[in-house]
Design an enzyme around this catalytic site. Structure first.
Site, short mmCIF file in Angstrom:
data_model
loop_
_atom_site.label_atom_id
_atom_site.label_comp_id
_atom_site.label_asym_id
_atom_site.label_seq_id
_atom_site.Cartn_x
_atom_site.Cartn_y
_atom_site.Cartn_z
N CYS A 170 0.82 -1.23 0.00
CA CYS A 170 0.00 0.00 0.00
C CYS A 170 0.85 1.28 0.00
CB CYS A 170 -0.96 0.01 1.18
SG CYS A 170 -1.97 -1.46 1.27
N HIS A 190 -3.32 7.12 2.46
CA HIS A 190 -3.72 5.81 1.94
C HIS A 190 -5.13 5.49 2.44
CE1 HIS A 190 -4.04 1.69 0.98
NE2 HIS A 190 -3.82 1.25 2.20
N ASN A 235 -10.13 -0.60 0.08
CA ASN A 235 -8.69 -0.39 0.08
C ASN A 235 -8.13 -0.91 -1.25
OD1 ASN A 235 -5.93 -0.53 0.45
ND2 ASN A 235 -6.03 -1.44 2.48
N1 ACO Z 1 -18.31 -9.07 9.56
C1 ACO Z 1 -18.77 -9.37 10.78
N2 ACO Z 1 -17.96 -9.70 11.80
C2 ACO Z 1 -16.63 -9.73 11.56
C3 ACO Z 1 -16.10 -9.43 10.30
C4 ACO Z 1 -16.99 -9.09 9.28
N3 ACO Z 1 -16.58 -8.79 8.04
N4 ACO Z 1 -14.77 -9.53 10.37
C5 ACO Z 1 -14.47 -9.90 11.63
N5 ACO Z 1 -15.60 -10.03 12.34
C6 ACO Z 1 -15.72 -10.40 13.73
C7 ACO Z 1 -14.54 -11.20 14.23
O1 ACO Z 1 -14.71 -12.56 13.96
C8 ACO Z 1 -14.55 -10.89 15.69
O2 ACO Z 1 -15.53 -11.70 16.29
P1 ACO Z 1 -15.29 -12.35 17.72
O3 ACO Z 1 -15.11 -11.19 18.65
O4 ACO Z 1 -16.54 -13.13 17.98
O5 ACO Z 1 -14.07 -13.18 17.59
C9 ACO Z 1 -15.03 -9.48 15.74
O6 ACO Z 1 -15.71 -9.21 14.50
C10 ACO Z 1 -13.92 -8.47 15.88
O7 ACO Z 1 -14.55 -7.26 16.02
P2 ACO Z 1 -13.77 -5.99 16.46
O8 ACO Z 1 -12.83 -6.29 17.58
O9 ACO Z 1 -14.76 -4.91 16.67
O10 ACO Z 1 -12.91 -5.70 15.18
P3 ACO Z 1 -11.95 -4.50 15.06
O11 ACO Z 1 -12.52 -3.29 15.69
O12 ACO Z 1 -10.58 -4.93 15.42
O13 ACO Z 1 -12.03 -4.25 13.52
C11 ACO Z 1 -10.74 -4.39 11.54
C12 ACO Z 1 -11.47 -5.16 12.64
C13 ACO Z 1 -11.76 -3.56 10.74
C14 ACO Z 1 -10.07 -5.37 10.62
C15 ACO Z 1 -9.71 -3.45 12.22
O14 ACO Z 1 -8.84 -4.19 13.03
C16 ACO Z 1 -8.92 -2.68 11.21
O15 ACO Z 1 -9.41 -1.76 10.63
N6 ACO Z 1 -7.62 -3.03 11.03
C17 ACO Z 1 -6.82 -2.42 10.03
C18 ACO Z 1 -6.95 -3.28 8.87
C19 ACO Z 1 -6.72 -2.56 7.56
O16 ACO Z 1 -7.14 -1.47 7.32
N7 ACO Z 1 -6.07 -3.29 6.71
C20 ACO Z 1 -5.88 -2.83 5.40
C21 ACO Z 1 -4.64 -3.34 4.88
S1 ACO Z 1 -3.29 -2.61 5.59
C22 ACO Z 1 -3.17 -1.17 5.02
O17 ACO Z 1 -3.66 -0.87 4.00
C23 ACO Z 1 -2.43 -0.30 5.87
#
Ligand code: ACO
Length: 323
Positions: free
Chosen positions: A117, A250, A280
């Site tokens: 990215c 980004h 993304n």
């Molecule tokens: N739909 C529904 N539930 C989901 C989904 C989904 N798509 N994905 C995960 N869950 C569930 C998980 O299984 C977990 O359930 P559990 O608690 O029963 O185990 C729960 O949701 C996790 O929820 P949160 O803790 O609220 O998730 P979080 O707030 O950490 O958000 C996310 C997750 C969106 C991935 C966050 O960590 C994030 O934004 N990370 C950065 C990721 C990113 O942007 N990556 C892009 C690539 S890197 C880059 O470009 C820099």
């Protein structure tokens, strides 16, 4: 001997998004997710998906043609062509060489940059050096990705976050400063938090060829480094965040973007956000956002634009640009 200082200036932008749109509701029919979960965690509502016959070079080609048209240049005016991508058409040749051929940019040196990215910011920094030393006159940087082909569509933790697209900029040698400062970083020791471990060996794919991500670790890392590297490039140019007209980060996630703006002290009204409709798009996300804001009239000649990227590797970097 010409002792005039030489600078690099962006003179135009272009972009392309594939026709097919996949909404959060569409996704909720494929995996156990909901529009509400995706929107509140990431800000994303929809993303574009490349058609079966469309390759990364095809997306890049259209973005490049649009940028060339806006610059009033033709393909043969380009002597340097760089594609930032993590999803190349093939292992080799480079996607840049394929685009060079499709575009008819026969006078260009062409190569790819692989910094996930951060690829577009890495390309800006490298191309700036190659142009400002006087070696090249007109450069084309394209960020292009088809992430839909490296996603596991059964994995709701990753497949909801990404999209396909391409963005391009034309840069030219200039006697007034355009790219004011760039700063890049890498930390390979953090490669486990975001990667595609699959690889081909002797004709067999070993490991999983899909995106793997430790979401919370990526979130923390991104928020920590983005504002910091922005401040570094501002200091290099003797400026502060108060001088920024537009922050173009980004586009991974609105929560990362908002946190970066807050840490840096840039108001949301000065931040370009396109992730809602695109997801993304990795190396394509910054040039896609630049093109959106240039074409809708927000970014204008003379504006100070701060771009910042972060991604797998881990890699991150920033470029401060006088438009
Ligand atoms: N739909 C529904 N539930 C989901 C989904 C989904 N798509 N994905 C995960 N869950 C569930 C998980 O299984 C977990 O359930 P559990 O608690 O029963 O185990 C729960 O949701 C996790 O929820 P949160 O803790 O609220 O998730 P979080 O707030 O950490 O958000 C996310 C997750 C969106 C991935 C966050 O960590 C994030 O934004 N990370 C950065 C990721 C990113 O942007 N990556 C892009 C690539 S890197 C880059 O470009 C820099």
């Amino acid at each position: 001997m010409n002792l005039q200082p030489v600078f690099t200036k962006i003179i135009s932008t272009g972009s392309y998004l594939p026709a097919k749109i996949l909404t959060n509701d569409d996704l909720s029919k494929i995996v156990d997710t909901s529009d509400e979960w995706i929107r509140t965690r990431s800000g994303i509502r929809a993303r574009h998906i490349a058609a079966d016959g469309e390759e990364t070079s095809d997306l890049a080609l259209i973005a490049a043609q649009r940028a060339l048209e806006a610059a009033g240049l033709t393909a043969t005016d380009i002597d340097l062509l760089v594609v930032a991508t993590t999803t190349p058409d093939v292992i080799f040749p480079s996607t840049a060489c394929i685009v060079q051929d499709k575009l008819g940019a026969k006078n260009a040196v062409a190569f790819d940059i692989q910094a996930v990215c951060s690829g577009f910011v890495y390309a800006l920094s490298i191309v700036d050096k190659m142009v400002s030393t006087g070696g090249y006159k007109n450069a084309l940087i394209i960020g292009a990705e088809i992430y839909s082909r490296i996603l596991n569509w059964q994995d709701r933790t990753t497949c909801v976050l990404f999209g396909d697209g391409a963005g391009a900029v034309v840069l030219t040698r200039s006697d007034v400063p355009g790219i004011l400062a760039t700063k890049l970083y890498s930390d390979g020791s953090r490669r486990a938090i975001l990667n595609v471990p699959g690889h081909v060996r002797n004709g067999v794919v070993y490991g999983d060829p899909h995106v793997h991500m430790d979401g919370p670790a990526v979130f923390k890392m991104a928020v920590n480094v983005m504002a910091e590297v922005c401040n570094e490039t501002l200091a290099m140019a003797n400026m502060t965040a108060a001088d920024i007209d537009w922050l173009v980060p980004h586009q991974a996630n609105t929560r990362i973007i908002d946190a970066t703006g807050r840490k840096l002290g840039v108001a949301p009204e000065k931040t370009i956000v396109t992730v809602q409709g695109q997801g993304n798009t990795s190396a394509a996300s910054i040039p896609l956002a630049l093109d959106t804001a240039v074409r809708d009239g927000r970014i204008k000649s003379g504006d100070l634009v701060q771009t910042v990227g972060v991604g797998g590797g881990f890699t991150w970097g920033s470029a401060l640009i006088r438009w």
